[in-house]
Design a protein around this motif. Structure first.
Motif, short mmCIF file in Angstrom:
data_model
loop_
_atom_site.label_atom_id
_atom_site.label_comp_id
_atom_site.label_asym_id
_atom_site.label_seq_id
_atom_site.Cartn_x
_atom_site.Cartn_y
_atom_site.Cartn_z
N ALA A 1 0.87 -1.17 0.05
CA ALA A 1 0.05 0.02 -0.02
C ALA A 1 1.06 1.34 0.05
O ALA A 1 0.52 2.40 -0.72
CB ALA A 1 -0.94 0.20 1.16
N GLN A 2 1.95 1.33 0.84
CA GLN A 2 2.79 2.40 0.92
C GLN A 2 3.66 2.53 -0.51
O GLN A 2 3.84 3.83 -0.93
CB GLN A 2 3.74 2.20 2.09
N ILE A 3 3.98 1.57 -1.19
CA ILE A 3 4.56 1.68 -2.36
C ILE A 3 3.62 1.98 -3.46
O ILE A 3 4.11 2.90 -4.14
CB ILE A 3 5.08 0.05 -2.77
N SER A 4 2.33 1.65 -3.41
CA SER A 4 1.37 2.28 -4.25
C SER A 4 1.30 3.64 -4.25
O SER A 4 1.11 4.52 -5.11
CB SER A 4 0.24 1.38 -4.28
N HIS A 5 1.15 4.05 -2.88
CA HIS A 5 0.78 5.32 -2.58
C HIS A 5 1.89 6.18 -3.06
O HIS A 5 1.69 7.28 -3.57
CB HIS A 5 0.29 5.46 -1.36
N THR A 6 3.05 5.95 -2.83
CA THR A 6 4.20 6.79 -3.11
C THR A 6 4.28 6.83 -4.52
O THR A 6 4.70 8.10 -5.17
CB THR A 6 5.27 6.13 -2.68
N GLN A 7 4.02 5.88 -5.22
CA GLN A 7 4.38 5.94 -6.69
C GLN A 7 3.13 6.62 -7.58
O GLN A 7 3.56 7.42 -8.46
CB GLN A 7 4.25 4.39 -7.49
N VAL A 8 1.99 6.64 -6.77
CA VAL A 8 0.93 7.54 -7.20
C VAL A 8 1.33 9.22 -7.09
O VAL A 8 1.45 9.94 -7.92
CB VAL A 8 -0.20 7.32 -6.67
N GLN A 9 2.17 9.35 -5.88
CA GLN A 9 2.44 10.69 -5.51
C GLN A 9 3.52 11.09 -6.29
O GLN A 9 3.61 12.50 -6.73
CB GLN A 9 2.78 11.05 -4.20
N SER B 1 11.30 9.27 -12.21
CA SER B 1 11.01 8.27 -12.90
C SER B 1 11.86 7.26 -12.10
O SER B 1 11.58 5.97 -11.91
CB SER B 1 11.39 8.13 -14.23
N TRP B 2 13.27 7.59 -11.77
CA TRP B 2 14.07 6.76 -11.25
C TRP B 2 13.48 6.49 -9.56
O TRP B 2 13.52 5.29 -9.13
CB TRP B 2 15.70 7.37 -10.73
N ALA B 3 13.05 7.30 -8.98
CA ALA B 3 12.23 7.24 -7.61
C ALA B 3 11.23 6.11 -7.96
O ALA B 3 10.98 5.28 -6.96
CB ALA B 3 11.99 8.69 -7.09
N PHE B 4 10.40 6.31 -8.95
CA PHE B 4 9.16 5.59 -8.99
C PHE B 4 9.65 4.09 -9.33
O PHE B 4 9.14 3.11 -8.69
CB PHE B 4 8.41 5.84 -10.32
N LEU B 5 10.66 3.71 -9.74
CA LEU B 5 11.39 2.69 -9.93
C LEU B 5 11.93 1.90 -8.72
O LEU B 5 11.78 0.92 -8.12
CB LEU B 5 12.38 2.45 -11.18
N MET B 6 12.57 2.75 -8.07
CA MET B 6 13.28 2.52 -6.71
C MET B 6 12.45 2.13 -5.64
O MET B 6 12.95 1.20 -4.71
CB MET B 6 14.42 3.51 -6.41
N VAL B 7 11.39 2.82 -5.57
CA VAL B 7 10.42 2.60 -4.34
C VAL B 7 10.20 1.04 -4.45
O VAL B 7 9.98 0.43 -3.39
CB VAL B 7 9.21 3.55 -4.67
N SER B 8 9.72 0.46 -5.45
CA SER B 8 9.63 -1.18 -5.60
C SER B 8 10.89 -1.64 -5.22
O SER B 8 10.86 -2.78 -4.70
CB SER B 8 8.84 -1.45 -6.76
N VAL B 9 11.95 -1.49 -6.20
CA VAL B 9 13.06 -2.23 -6.04
C VAL B 9 13.84 -2.00 -4.69
O VAL B 9 14.03 -3.15 -4.19
CB VAL B 9 14.22 -1.55 -7.22
N ALA B 10 13.90 -0.88 -4.17
CA ALA B 10 14.42 -1.07 -2.85
C ALA B 10 13.62 -1.71 -1.74
O ALA B 10 14.31 -2.36 -0.57
CB ALA B 10 14.84 0.39 -2.41
N SER B 11 12.20 -1.70 -1.87
CA SER B 11 11.43 -2.33 -0.68
C SER B 11 11.60 -3.96 -1.12
O SER B 11 11.71 -4.55 -0.06
CB SER B 11 10.10 -1.94 -1.07
#
Length: 223
Positions: free
Chosen positions: A118-126, A156-166
């Motif tokens: 949920a946090q990953i999804s919310h962050t990527q939306v933001q 766009s790097w952050a969008f990717l890394m939110v999932s990858v790092a998690s």
């Protein structure tokens, strides 16, 4: 006849008064509606800035977006006909926040890693919303096309890394629990996202290589 004329005049005066009252009410309703629309946009900006502050290392992205919120608050203030104190306080706090963002005082804890889907999804939306806002800010001439390109690349790097790092964090957690199968599953998910991405950041290929080494067992953690 005179009575009839008086009645007509009174009727016209009454209609004029009613029309004036209705017009005033319509203007007041339009004013409140415009303020509500602006307030919704300000609330969205605050949510985005909060998210970026916790996620993105580059504080200037959040700063420019927060400045846009200040501009909207000033519009709300110009429409206010009652007490202005609460709006002025909001502007004051937003100005302080922009100053802190400009000096990077608030970014010690920024991290791509999130604790749940949920946090990953919310962050990527933001993060996606932030990119839209930056394009609007650029269209207003407040940032250059070059800055926009740099910032959107970082987003766009952050969008990717939110999932990858998690996923990598989950893999590390299960590695410590000696659950190699689950750990490798998370590492593989992270690597697949990096492989599917076309982002030009040089860190992507290095991370793919290191994840392969972790999956193979020749490395225990990311550098």
């Amino acid at each position: 006849m005179a009575v009839l004329i008086v009645l007509i005049v009174l009727a016209l005066v009454a209609l004029f008064i009613v029309s004036a009252i209705n017009r005033k009410q319509e203007l007041e309703q339009a004013r409140r509606m415009q303020q509500r629309k602006l307030k919704v946009r300000v609330d969205t900006i605050v949510d985005v800035v909060n998210c970026l502050e916790q996620t993105i290392p580059n504080h200037m992205i959040a700063k420019y977006i927060n400045d846009e919120g200040i501009h909207l608050l000033q519009q709300i203030l110009s429409l206010e006909t009652g007490s202005r104190t609460h709006i002025e306080n909001s502007i004051h706090h937003a100005l302080i926040r922009s100053e802190e963002l400009a000096s990077a005082k608030r970014y010690a804890g920024a991290s791509y890693q999130k604790d749940s889907d949920a946090q990953i999804s919310h962050t990527q939306v933001q993060v996606g919303e932030a990119a839209v806002m930056l394009r609007h800010i650029c269209a207003q001439g407040k940032i250059s096309d070059t800055e926009l390109e740099i910032f959107t690349s970082e987003l766009s790097w952050a969008f990717l890394m939110v999932s990858v790092a998690s996923f990598i964090a989950q893999g590390l957690k299960f590695s410590k629990l000696q659950d190699r199968f689950t750990a490798q599953n998370y590492y593989q998910k992270a690597q697949n996202l990096l492989l599917e991405s076309q982002h030009p950041d040089s860190r992507r290929t290095r991370m793919i290589k290191e994840l392969s080494e972790i999956i193979e067992g020749s490395r225990t953690s990311m550098s």
